[in-house]
Write a protein that holds these residues in place. Structure first.
Motif, PDB file in Angstrom:
ATOM      1  N   GLY A 262       0.816  -1.210   0.000  1.00 59.57           N
ATOM      2  CA  GLY A 262       0.000   0.000   0.000  1.00 59.57           C
ATOM      3  C   GLY A 262       0.849   1.259   0.000  1.00 59.57           C
ATOM      4  O   GLY A 262       0.589   2.199  -0.760  1.00 59.57           O
ATOM      5  N   LEU A 263       1.874   1.278   0.840  1.00 58.77           N
ATOM      6  CA  LEU A 263       2.779   2.436   0.854  1.00 58.77           C
ATOM      7  C   LEU A 263       3.503   2.574  -0.484  1.00 58.77           C
ATOM      8  O   LEU A 263       3.691   3.682  -0.992  1.00 58.77           O
ATOM      9  N   TRP A 264       3.912   1.452  -1.060  1.00 60.60           N
ATOM     10  CA  TRP A 264       4.589   1.491  -2.358  1.00 60.60           C
ATOM     11  C   TRP A 264       3.650   2.030  -3.444  1.00 60.60           C
ATOM     12  O   TRP A 264       4.071   2.802  -4.306  1.00 60.60           O
ATOM     13  N   MET A 265       2.383   1.621  -3.411  1.00 65.83           N
ATOM     14  CA  MET A 265       1.427   2.100  -4.421  1.00 65.83           C
ATOM     15  C   MET A 265       1.252   3.611  -4.336  1.00 65.83           C
ATOM     16  O   MET A 265       1.012   4.263  -5.345  1.00 65.83           O
ATOM     17  N   ILE A 266       1.369   4.175  -3.146  1.00 70.99           N
ATOM     18  CA  ILE A 266       1.208   5.619  -2.989  1.00 70.99           C
ATOM     19  C   ILE A 266       2.354   6.369  -3.666  1.00 70.99           C
ATOM     20  O   ILE A 266       2.132   7.392  -4.322  1.00 70.99           O
ATOM     21  N   ILE A 267       3.574   5.872  -3.562  1.00 76.02           N
ATOM     22  CA  ILE A 267       4.708   6.587  -4.145  1.00 76.02           C
ATOM     23  C   ILE A 267       5.075   6.107  -5.549  1.00 76.02           C
ATOM     24  O   ILE A 267       5.880   6.739  -6.230  1.00 76.02           O
ATOM     25  N   ALA A 268       4.475   5.034  -6.009  1.00 75.36           N
ATOM     26  CA  ALA A 268       4.832   4.442  -7.302  1.00 75.36           C
ATOM     27  C   ALA A 268       4.639   5.360  -8.509  1.00 75.36           C
ATOM     28  O   ALA A 268       5.437   5.290  -9.446  1.00 75.36           O
ATOM     29  N   PRO A 269       3.616   6.219  -8.567  1.00 72.66           N
ATOM     30  CA  PRO A 269       3.482   7.054  -9.765  1.00 72.66           C
ATOM     31  C   PRO A 269       4.708   7.920 -10.040  1.00 72.66           C
ATOM     32  O   PRO A 269       5.044   8.182 -11.188  1.00 72.66           O
ATOM     33  N   TRP A 270       5.374   8.358  -8.991  1.00 68.61           N
ATOM     34  CA  TRP A 270       6.548   9.204  -9.177  1.00 68.61           C
ATOM     35  C   TRP A 270       7.826   8.385  -9.378  1.00 68.61           C
ATOM     36  O   TRP A 270       8.749   8.835 -10.018  1.00 68.61           O
ATOM     37  N   VAL A 271       7.865   7.181  -8.805  1.00 70.74           N
ATOM     38  CA  VAL A 271       9.054   6.346  -8.921  1.00 70.74           C
ATOM     39  C   VAL A 271       9.050   5.550 -10.225  1.00 70.74           C
ATOM     40  O   VAL A 271      10.051   5.499 -10.938  1.00 70.74           O
ATOM     41  N   VAL A 272       7.920   4.962 -10.563  1.00 67.85           N
ATOM     42  CA  VAL A 272       7.821   4.088 -11.733  1.00 67.85           C
ATOM     43  C   VAL A 272       7.386   4.865 -12.973  1.00 67.85           C
ATOM     44  O   VAL A 272       7.895   4.631 -14.060  1.00 67.85           O
TER      45      VAL A 272
ATOM     46  N   PRO B  25       3.241  11.545 -14.321  1.00 67.28           N
ATOM     47  CA  PRO B  25       1.862  11.046 -14.237  1.00 67.28           C
ATOM     48  C   PRO B  25       0.872  12.191 -14.088  1.00 67.28           C
ATOM     49  O   PRO B  25       1.173  13.216 -13.480  1.00 67.28           O
ATOM     50  N   ASP B  26      -0.303  12.020 -14.680  1.00 65.87           N
ATOM     51  CA  ASP B  26      -1.327  13.045 -14.537  1.00 65.87           C
ATOM     52  C   ASP B  26      -2.089  12.836 -13.220  1.00 65.87           C
ATOM     53  O   ASP B  26      -1.864  11.865 -12.503  1.00 65.87           O
ATOM     54  N   ALA B  27      -2.975  13.756 -12.917  1.00 67.42           N
ATOM     55  CA  ALA B  27      -3.668  13.745 -11.625  1.00 67.42           C
ATOM     56  C   ALA B  27      -4.519  12.491 -11.441  1.00 67.42           C
ATOM     57  O   ALA B  27      -4.602  11.959 -10.336  1.00 67.42           O
ATOM     58  N   GLY B  28      -5.141  11.985 -12.501  1.00 71.25           N
ATOM     59  CA  GLY B  28      -5.974  10.796 -12.385  1.00 71.25           C
ATOM     60  C   GLY B  28      -5.181   9.566 -11.970  1.00 71.25           C
ATOM     61  O   GLY B  28      -5.618   8.782 -11.126  1.00 71.25           O
ATOM     62  N   VAL B  29      -4.000   9.411 -12.543  1.00 73.24           N
ATOM     63  CA  VAL B  29      -3.142   8.278 -12.202  1.00 73.24           C
ATOM     64  C   VAL B  29      -2.665   8.397 -10.757  1.00 73.24           C
ATOM     65  O   VAL B  29      -2.651   7.412 -10.005  1.00 73.24           O
ATOM     66  N   ILE B  30      -2.298   9.604 -10.354  1.00 70.02           N
ATOM     67  CA  ILE B  30      -1.816   9.818  -8.982  1.00 70.02           C
ATOM     68  C   ILE B  30      -2.918   9.525  -7.973  1.00 70.02           C
ATOM     69  O   ILE B  30      -2.711   8.790  -6.995  1.00 70.02           O
ATOM     70  N   VAL B  31      -4.106  10.078  -8.203  1.00 69.70           N
ATOM     71  CA  VAL B  31      -5.226   9.856  -7.283  1.00 69.70           C
ATOM     72  C   VAL B  31      -5.591   8.380  -7.240  1.00 69.70           C
ATOM     73  O   VAL B  31      -5.840   7.816  -6.159  1.00 69.70           O
ATOM     74  N   ASN B  32      -5.606   7.720  -8.388  1.00 67.93           N
ATOM     75  CA  ASN B  32      -5.924   6.291  -8.451  1.00 67.93           C
ATOM     76  C   ASN B  32      -4.961   5.490  -7.579  1.00 67.93           C
ATOM     77  O   ASN B  32      -5.385   4.676  -6.766  1.00 67.93           O
ATOM     78  N   ASN B  33      -3.675   5.722  -7.744  1.00 67.97           N
ATOM     79  CA  ASN B  33      -2.706   4.945  -6.975  1.00 67.97           C
ATOM     80  C   ASN B  33      -2.725   5.315  -5.491  1.00 67.97           C
ATOM     81  O   ASN B  33      -2.497   4.449  -4.644  1.00 67.97           O
ATOM     82  N   ILE B  34      -2.992   6.563  -5.157  1.00 69.44           N
ATOM     83  CA  ILE B  34      -3.085   6.947  -3.747  1.00 69.44           C
ATOM     84  C   ILE B  34      -4.291   6.277  -3.088  1.00 69.44           C
ATOM     85  O   ILE B  34      -4.193   5.782  -1.956  1.00 69.44           O
ATOM     86  N   VAL B  35      -5.415   6.219  -3.788  1.00 74.83           N
ATOM     87  CA  VAL B  35      -6.604   5.568  -3.234  1.00 74.83           C
ATOM     88  C   VAL B  35      -6.359   4.062  -3.069  1.00 74.83           C
ATOM     89  O   VAL B  35      -6.661   3.485  -2.014  1.00 74.83           O
ATOM     90  N   ILE B  36      -5.801   3.419  -4.090  1.00 72.18           N
ATOM     91  CA  ILE B  36      -5.502   1.986  -3.996  1.00 72.18           C
ATOM     92  C   ILE B  36      -4.515   1.737  -2.855  1.00 72.18           C
ATOM     93  O   ILE B  36      -4.699   0.823  -2.049  1.00 72.18           O
ATOM     94  N   GLY B  37      -3.461   2.538  -2.794  1.00 69.90           N
ATOM     95  CA  GLY B  37      -2.465   2.368  -1.742  1.00 69.90           C
ATOM     96  C   GLY B  37      -3.028   2.603  -0.357  1.00 69.90           C
ATOM     97  O   GLY B  37      -2.724   1.861   0.584  1.00 69.90           O
ATOM     98  N   GLY B  38      -3.850   3.625  -0.213  1.00 65.80           N
ATOM     99  CA  GLY B  38      -4.460   3.899   1.087  1.00 65.80           C
ATOM    100  C   GLY B  38      -5.378   2.776   1.538  1.00 65.80           C
ATOM    101  O   GLY B  38      -5.355   2.367   2.707  1.00 65.80           O
TER     102      GLY B  38
END
Length: 144
Positions: A97-107, A111-124
């Motif tokens: 979950g923590l990895w999913m939150i930071i993954a858009p910037w690392v991987v 990334p656009d806002a939709g991808v960031i919000v998606n991964n933050i919600v999944i990670g949370g």
């Protein structure tokens, strides 16, 4: 057919062992209601690149979310199949979950806002569900 019931089970020589085993089997099912949402979260994580249509703009995140989603789904199946063995891996789901939150910037790349919000919600959600599973596992496992 003969009457197979021969009386009270308390006279059985292994009654204490049978009661202990029964208690252990039921003890791991405290979070049975969490298994389904964890599986659905993994399924959504794996399918999210196609649901949100970022397969062309973020190919690295597509593979990443697919792999992490499959891993979360496999953890959920393990929680369902062998809870007494698998709930120790709840902390791994917290880490995912923590990895999913930071993954858009690392991987990902820009990334656009939709991808960031998606991964933050999944990670949370993965973090919260992992903490619920881990807390319940710590509560239900007796300490010597």
């Amino acid at each position: 057919m003969a009457n197979l019931h021969r009386g009270d089970i308390s006279s059985h020589p292994d009654v204490s062992e049978m009661r202990d085993r029964y208690a252990r089997m039921l003890g791991g099912r405290d979070v049975a209601l969490v298994d389904g949402p964890v599986f659905l979260l993994g399924l959504y994580c794996a399918a999210s690149p196609w649901i949100l249509h970022y397969t062309a703009s973020q190919p690295a995140l597509v593979a990443h979310n697919l792999i992490v989603g499959i891993a979360i789904g496999l953890l959920a199946l393990g929680f369902t199949r062998a809870p007494e063995r698998m709930y120790g891996l709840s902390w791994a789901m917290c880490a995912m979950g923590l990895w999913m939150i930071i993954a858009p910037w690392v991987v990902g790349r820009n990334p656009d806002a939709g991808v960031i919000v998606n991964n933050i919600v999944i990670g949370g959600l993965a973090l919260v569900l992992g903490l619920i599973c881990a807390g319940t596992a710590m509560k239900s496992n007796p300490r010597p």
